[in-house]
Design a protein around this motif. Sequence first.
Motif, mmCIF file in Angstrom:
data_model
loop_
_atom_site.group_PDB
_atom_site.id
_atom_site.type_symbol
_atom_site.label_atom_id
_atom_site.label_comp_id
_atom_site.label_asym_id
_atom_site.label_seq_id
_atom_site.Cartn_x
_atom_site.Cartn_y
_atom_site.Cartn_z
ATOM 1 N N PHE A 131 -12.768 23.674 70.758
ATOM 2 C CA PHE A 131 -11.581 22.831 70.688
ATOM 3 C C PHE A 131 -11.738 21.747 69.622
ATOM 4 C CE2 PHE A 131 -11.123 24.129 75.325
ATOM 5 C CZ PHE A 131 -10.170 25.094 75.044
ATOM 6 N N ASN A 132 -11.613 22.171 68.366
ATOM 7 C CA ASN A 132 -11.632 21.227 67.254
ATOM 8 C C ASN A 132 -10.344 21.387 66.448
ATOM 9 O OD1 ASN A 132 -12.145 23.188 64.892
ATOM 10 N ND2 ASN A 132 -13.828 23.678 66.300
ATOM 11 N N TYR A 133 -10.053 20.412 65.626
ATOM 12 C CA TYR A 133 -8.754 20.392 64.937
ATOM 13 C C TYR A 133 -8.542 21.624 64.065
ATOM 14 C CZ TYR A 133 -4.773 18.951 62.174
ATOM 15 O OH TYR A 133 -3.544 18.918 61.569
ATOM 16 N N ASP A 134 -9.550 22.007 63.294
ATOM 17 C CA ASP A 134 -9.370 23.122 62.360
ATOM 18 C C ASP A 134 -9.032 24.420 63.093
ATOM 19 O OD1 ASP A 134 -9.811 21.519 60.186
ATOM 20 O OD2 ASP A 134 -11.927 22.072 59.952
ATOM 21 N N LYS A 135 -9.737 24.692 64.174
ATOM 22 C CA LYS A 135 -9.480 25.946 64.892
ATOM 23 C C LYS A 135 -8.151 25.886 65.637
ATOM 24 C CE LYS A 135 -11.690 29.556 67.616
ATOM 25 N NZ LYS A 135 -12.939 30.030 68.260
ATOM 26 N N ASN A 139 -5.610 24.218 64.671
ATOM 27 C CA ASN A 139 -4.585 24.339 63.635
ATOM 28 C C ASN A 139 -4.413 25.797 63.204
ATOM 29 O OD1 ASN A 139 -2.662 22.926 62.017
ATOM 30 N ND2 ASN A 139 -3.964 23.292 60.231
ATOM 31 N N GLN A 140 -5.523 26.539 63.163
ATOM 32 C CA GLN A 140 -5.443 27.971 62.870
ATOM 33 C C GLN A 140 -4.640 28.684 63.956
ATOM 34 O OE1 GLN A 140 -9.249 29.966 62.700
ATOM 35 N NE2 GLN A 140 -8.368 31.915 62.004
ATOM 36 N N ALA A 141 -4.892 28.307 65.203
ATOM 37 C CA ALA A 141 -4.137 28.892 66.318
ATOM 38 C C ALA A 141 -2.650 28.574 66.182
ATOM 39 C CB ALA A 141 -4.676 28.360 67.639
ATOM 40 N N TYR A 142 -2.360 27.332 65.835
ATOM 41 C CA TYR A 142 -0.961 26.922 65.643
ATOM 42 C C TYR A 142 -0.272 27.804 64.601
ATOM 43 C CZ TYR A 142 2.912 24.195 63.757
ATOM 44 O OH TYR A 142 4.142 23.805 63.291
ATOM 45 N N SER A 143 -0.955 28.058 63.495
ATOM 46 C CA SER A 143 -0.365 28.856 62.414
ATOM 47 C C SER A 143 -0.098 30.293 62.859
ATOM 48 C CB SER A 143 -1.297 28.853 61.196
ATOM 49 O OG SER A 143 -1.440 27.548 60.680
ATOM 50 N N ILE A 144 -1.032 30.863 63.620
ATOM 51 C CA ILE A 144 -0.856 32.239 64.099
ATOM 52 C C ILE A 144 0.340 32.331 65.041
ATOM 53 C CG2 ILE A 144 -1.896 34.059 65.521
ATOM 54 C CD1 ILE A 144 -4.639 33.090 64.426
ATOM 55 N N ILE A 145 0.438 31.384 65.954
ATOM 56 C CA ILE A 145 1.543 31.399 66.923
ATOM 57 C C ILE A 145 2.871 31.157 66.212
ATOM 58 C CG2 ILE A 145 2.491 30.288 68.988
ATOM 59 C CD1 ILE A 145 -0.482 29.517 69.657
ATOM 60 N N GLU A 146 2.877 30.215 65.273
ATOM 61 C CA GLU A 146 4.094 29.921 64.509
ATOM 62 C C GLU A 146 4.573 31.140 63.727
ATOM 63 O OE1 GLU A 146 6.257 26.955 63.226
ATOM 64 O OE2 GLU A 146 6.043 27.090 65.392
ATOM 65 N N SER A 147 3.621 31.988 63.327
ATOM 66 C CA SER A 147 3.959 33.185 62.546
ATOM 67 C C SER A 147 4.364 34.363 63.430
ATOM 68 C CB SER A 147 2.765 33.587 61.674
ATOM 69 O OG SER A 147 2.423 32.549 60.778
ATOM 70 N N GLY A 148 4.446 34.126 64.737
ATOM 71 C CA GLY A 148 4.892 35.177 65.644
ATOM 72 C C GLY A 148 3.798 35.862 66.424
ATOM 73 N N ILE A 184 -6.835 31.549 74.644
ATOM 74 C CA ILE A 184 -7.501 30.292 74.987
ATOM 75 C C ILE A 184 -8.103 30.362 76.385
ATOM 76 C CG2 ILE A 184 -7.189 27.826 75.424
ATOM 77 C CD1 ILE A 184 -5.265 27.698 73.185
ATOM 78 N N GLY A 185 -9.413 30.128 76.440
ATOM 79 C CA GLY A 185 -10.123 29.972 77.698
ATOM 80 C C GLY A 185 -10.781 28.603 77.708
ATOM 81 N N LEU A 186 -11.766 28.430 78.570
ATOM 82 C CA LEU A 186 -12.497 27.166 78.615
ATOM 83 C C LEU A 186 -13.643 27.230 77.619
ATOM 84 C CD1 LEU A 186 -13.004 24.403 79.825
ATOM 85 C CD2 LEU A 186 -14.381 25.501 81.599
ATOM 86 N N SER A 187 -13.492 26.507 76.520
ATOM 87 C CA SER A 187 -14.491 26.576 75.452
ATOM 88 C C SER A 187 -14.623 25.233 74.759
ATOM 89 C CB SER A 187 -14.097 27.657 74.435
ATOM 90 O OG SER A 187 -15.068 27.767 73.421
#
Length: 252
Positions: free
Chosen positions: A118-122, A124-133, A111-114
């Motif tokens: 910064f929208n919900y879908d992306k 949420n994708q980040a959340y899933s990747i981090i949650e998966s380790g 994550i940088g300044l972008s």
Amino acid sequence: MHAPKAILLDLNGTLHIENSPTRDAVAALAKLYEHFPIRFVTNTTKESSNTLYNRLVSIGFEIKQEEIFTSLVATKKLLKSRSSRPLLFLEPDALEEFADLDCSNPNSVVIGLSPSSFNYDKLNQAYSIIESGGDFIAIHKARYYKTSKNMELGPGCFVVGLEYSTGKKSTVVGKPSRSFYQLVIDDLGVSFEDVVMIGDSVTDDCLGAIELGMQAILVKTGKYKAGDELQCPDTFDDFASAVEHLVRLKPE
């Protein structure tokens, strides 16, 4: 404050604000070069190193590109060392730095300044990747930054939001991380205590530097807010004023 052997210098907000130098900054930088080796350290993530360098030259600064240390470059080195396939929250110009990385089927988040990312879908994708380790990397966690018009929201709130939702801490690559500053210190061949850091952020530039044993100067431009000087005793109105002080410290 004692006379330093080298200077670390923030860019946007300190030396310039977007396409405008701060007061007398071009002449002040030339004067500083006469007395000290300088390295530029920046968390700027909206544009590539090439774009940043060309911007600085176009507004009058005479610098060498190899003297600029960006958190983008440090992040790329980290990703390569981990063989990461990142989901990148970056603006198109900044993506130039990562053109040779495999970003398919991402297994990490950067994550940088972008603002455009910064929208919900992306997120949420980040959340899933981090949650998966997956690795969670913050290029920096700035709360806000200065534009020519006003203060604007930085990426820090999105980083902290994902930390809250996943329960996992990010790895911060840029200022004020020790690893980022160490890259620059090693390049200069000096010790932390031999250096003065000049910047407009009391947290990332000044307090971060002081914690590592550096001296620090806060300037009242850019993201400076009234009261910040209470945390950094060596405070000046702007970069040019700070240079005058540093030159006076240098032994004849």
